[in-house]
Design a protein around this motif. Sequence first.
Motif, PDB file in Angstrom:
ATOM      1  N   GLU A   4       0.818  -1.215   0.000  1.00  0.00           N
ATOM      2  CA  GLU A   4       0.000   0.000   0.000  1.00  0.00           C
ATOM      3  C   GLU A   4       0.850   1.262   0.000  1.00  0.00           C
ATOM      4  O   GLU A   4       0.536   2.240  -0.689  1.00  0.00           O
ATOM      5  N   ARG A   5       1.920   1.268   0.741  1.00  0.00           N
ATOM      6  CA  ARG A   5       2.784   2.445   0.782  1.00  0.00           C
ATOM      7  C   ARG A   5       3.337   2.755  -0.608  1.00  0.00           C
ATOM      8  O   ARG A   5       3.427   3.917  -1.013  1.00  0.00           O
ATOM      9  N   GLU A   6       3.705   1.701  -1.345  1.00  0.00           N
ATOM     10  CA  GLU A   6       4.286   1.889  -2.679  1.00  0.00           C
ATOM     11  C   GLU A   6       3.262   2.414  -3.679  1.00  0.00           C
ATOM     12  O   GLU A   6       3.520   3.370  -4.416  1.00  0.00           O
ATOM     13  N   TRP A   7       2.080   1.772  -3.723  1.00  0.00           N
ATOM     14  CA  TRP A   7       1.134   2.191  -4.756  1.00  0.00           C
ATOM     15  C   TRP A   7       0.500   3.537  -4.438  1.00  0.00           C
ATOM     16  O   TRP A   7       0.171   4.303  -5.352  1.00  0.00           O
ATOM     17  N   ARG A   8       0.370   3.857  -3.164  1.00  0.00           N
ATOM     18  CA  ARG A   8      -0.153   5.193  -2.833  1.00  0.00           C
ATOM     19  C   ARG A   8       0.852   6.281  -3.232  1.00  0.00           C
ATOM     20  O   ARG A   8       0.455   7.365  -3.682  1.00  0.00           O
TER      21      ARG A   8
ATOM     22  N   GLY B  17      -3.242  -4.216   0.852  1.00  0.00           N
ATOM     23  CA  GLY B  17      -3.570  -3.284   1.927  1.00  0.00           C
ATOM     24  C   GLY B  17      -5.052  -2.981   1.980  1.00  0.00           C
ATOM     25  O   GLY B  17      -5.808  -3.236   1.043  1.00  0.00           O
ATOM     26  N   GLU B  18      -5.484  -2.409   3.103  1.00  0.00           N
ATOM     27  CA  GLU B  18      -6.899  -2.088   3.285  1.00  0.00           C
ATOM     28  C   GLU B  18      -7.384  -1.098   2.235  1.00  0.00           C
ATOM     29  O   GLU B  18      -8.521  -1.172   1.766  1.00  0.00           O
ATOM     30  N   GLY B  19      -6.538  -0.154   1.856  1.00  0.00           N
ATOM     31  CA  GLY B  19      -6.946   0.843   0.866  1.00  0.00           C
ATOM     32  C   GLY B  19      -7.263   0.227  -0.474  1.00  0.00           C
ATOM     33  O   GLY B  19      -8.120   0.729  -1.210  1.00  0.00           O
ATOM     34  N   ALA B  20      -6.601  -0.886  -0.805  1.00  0.00           N
ATOM     35  CA  ALA B  20      -6.844  -1.526  -2.094  1.00  0.00           C
ATOM     36  C   ALA B  20      -8.258  -2.068  -2.185  1.00  0.00           C
ATOM     37  O   ALA B  20      -8.888  -2.030  -3.248  1.00  0.00           O
ATOM     38  N   ARG B  21      -8.779  -2.557  -1.076  1.00  0.00           N
ATOM     39  CA  ARG B  21     -10.133  -3.123  -1.112  1.00  0.00           C
ATOM     40  C   ARG B  21     -11.192  -2.058  -1.376  1.00  0.00           C
ATOM     41  O   ARG B  21     -12.282  -2.368  -1.843  1.00  0.00           O
ATOM     42  N   GLU B  22     -10.869  -0.817  -1.068  1.00  0.00           N
ATOM     43  CA  GLU B  22     -11.812   0.269  -1.363  1.00  0.00           C
ATOM     44  C   GLU B  22     -11.981   0.467  -2.868  1.00  0.00           C
ATOM     45  O   GLU B  22     -12.954   1.075  -3.314  1.00  0.00           O
ATOM     46  N   LEU B  23     -11.040  -0.062  -3.656  1.00  0.00           N
ATOM     47  CA  LEU B  23     -11.093   0.099  -5.106  1.00  0.00           C
ATOM     48  C   LEU B  23     -11.979  -0.941  -5.780  1.00  0.00           C
ATOM     49  O   LEU B  23     -12.211  -0.871  -6.990  1.00  0.00           O
TER      50      LEU B  23
ATOM     51  N   VAL C  14     -10.963  -6.603  -9.431  1.00  0.00           N
ATOM     52  CA  VAL C  14     -11.312  -7.872  -8.808  1.00  0.00           C
ATOM     53  C   VAL C  14     -10.287  -8.197  -7.732  1.00  0.00           C
ATOM     54  O   VAL C  14      -9.123  -7.777  -7.814  1.00  0.00           O
ATOM     55  N   GLU C  15     -10.722  -8.944  -6.719  1.00  0.00           N
ATOM     56  CA  GLU C  15      -9.803  -9.388  -5.665  1.00  0.00           C
ATOM     57  C   GLU C  15      -9.289 -10.779  -6.010  1.00  0.00           C
ATOM     58  O   GLU C  15     -10.061 -11.678  -6.341  1.00  0.00           O
ATOM     59  N   THR C  16      -7.975 -10.923  -5.958  1.00  0.00           N
ATOM     60  CA  THR C  16      -7.319 -12.194  -6.248  1.00  0.00           C
ATOM     61  C   THR C  16      -6.575 -12.654  -4.991  1.00  0.00           C
ATOM     62  O   THR C  16      -6.458 -11.894  -4.016  1.00  0.00           O
ATOM     63  N   PRO C  17      -6.022 -13.864  -4.991  1.00  0.00           N
ATOM     64  CA  PRO C  17      -5.240 -14.303  -3.828  1.00  0.00           C
ATOM     65  C   PRO C  17      -4.045 -13.394  -3.540  1.00  0.00           C
ATOM     66  O   PRO C  17      -3.617 -13.278  -2.385  1.00  0.00           O
ATOM     67  N   GLU C  18      -3.498 -12.733  -4.588  1.00  0.00           N
ATOM     68  CA  GLU C  18      -2.336 -11.858  -4.392  1.00  0.00           C
ATOM     69  C   GLU C  18      -2.725 -10.454  -3.950  1.00  0.00           C
ATOM     70  O   GLU C  18      -1.945  -9.754  -3.309  1.00  0.00           O
ATOM     71  N   GLY C  19      -3.920 -10.001  -4.337  1.00  0.00           N
ATOM     72  CA  GLY C  19      -4.339  -8.635  -4.017  1.00  0.00           C
ATOM     73  C   GLY C  19      -5.430  -8.180  -4.963  1.00  0.00           C
ATOM     74  O   GLY C  19      -6.078  -8.993  -5.629  1.00  0.00           O
TER      75      GLY C  19
END
Length: 297
Positions: A13-17, A74-80, A87-92
């Motif tokens: 999450e830190r990286e993609w943000r 990260g938690e922020g990714a699920r907001e997307l 879509v949510e995958t096993p990796e993220g």
Amino acid sequence: MGTSIGAVEVLAEREWRARARRHEERVDALTADHLRRRREGVRHPVEDFLFTYYNFKPARLRRWHPGAGTVLTGEGARELLSERFTVETPEGVGLDVEAFLAARPVVDFVERLLSAVADRPAHLGCFGLHEWAMVYRAGEVRHGQVPLRLGHEGTDRVVESHRIRCSHFDAFRFFTEDARPLNTLRPTREAQVDLDQPGCLHAGMDLYKWAYKLSPAVPSELVVDCFELAREIRELDMRASPYDLRAWGYEPVRIETADGKAAYMSAQEGFAGRGAVLRERLLGVCRLLRENATSGR
């Protein structure tokens, strides 16, 4: 840098943000003047083009996507997950490739077009005469608020004294009726894959169109790279046109002279080289989509 699982890059999450923030700041700097003029109701004959001719608004350009082959954690990714093609995958959280390809059949056309153009040599020396042909023997001009540098008669003489070889349909379709027979080619939408070539300014600008049409599969950074190239090409396109843009701070490229022709071809060659790099990156996205679809990702 993110870790990699197979063909998938995984970003914490830190990286993609941080990537998203850098992208937003970059787009804000690129679009600030346009947005200010839009609020004030002021038109610009050069810079507004990328937001009027191309159907991708500044707010969409600003929205960051990591592109195909990358997942976010990260938690922020699920907001997307409420966003389309996510879509949510096993990796993220990442791109739903199957849904994207089902909704965007244009991917096949874009890959065929870009591959065909990449395999051709750049034809230089058209000197931007498409813009001149758009006002040839016309009673009025397309950019009514901008005067013709050589006047109507002088503009017509330039057209008549040159060989016109425009290969791009979206330029040719704006030729005046009198100018169409002067073109040595007859571009059509159906023949675009056969005629587009890497030296064409419009084919270079269109890399931006193909990039955003493949969004969010294309990383947003690549979309902006294509936008920046298109904006620089548009400036040359209008400086070499029959219009007098000195009131907006643009010195003309006088393609009716030997020096002007040399300057145009030099810039055209540089844009063709830069476009080749971006074209290959876009083709890489197309290939990745096919590979991920085959693997079931």
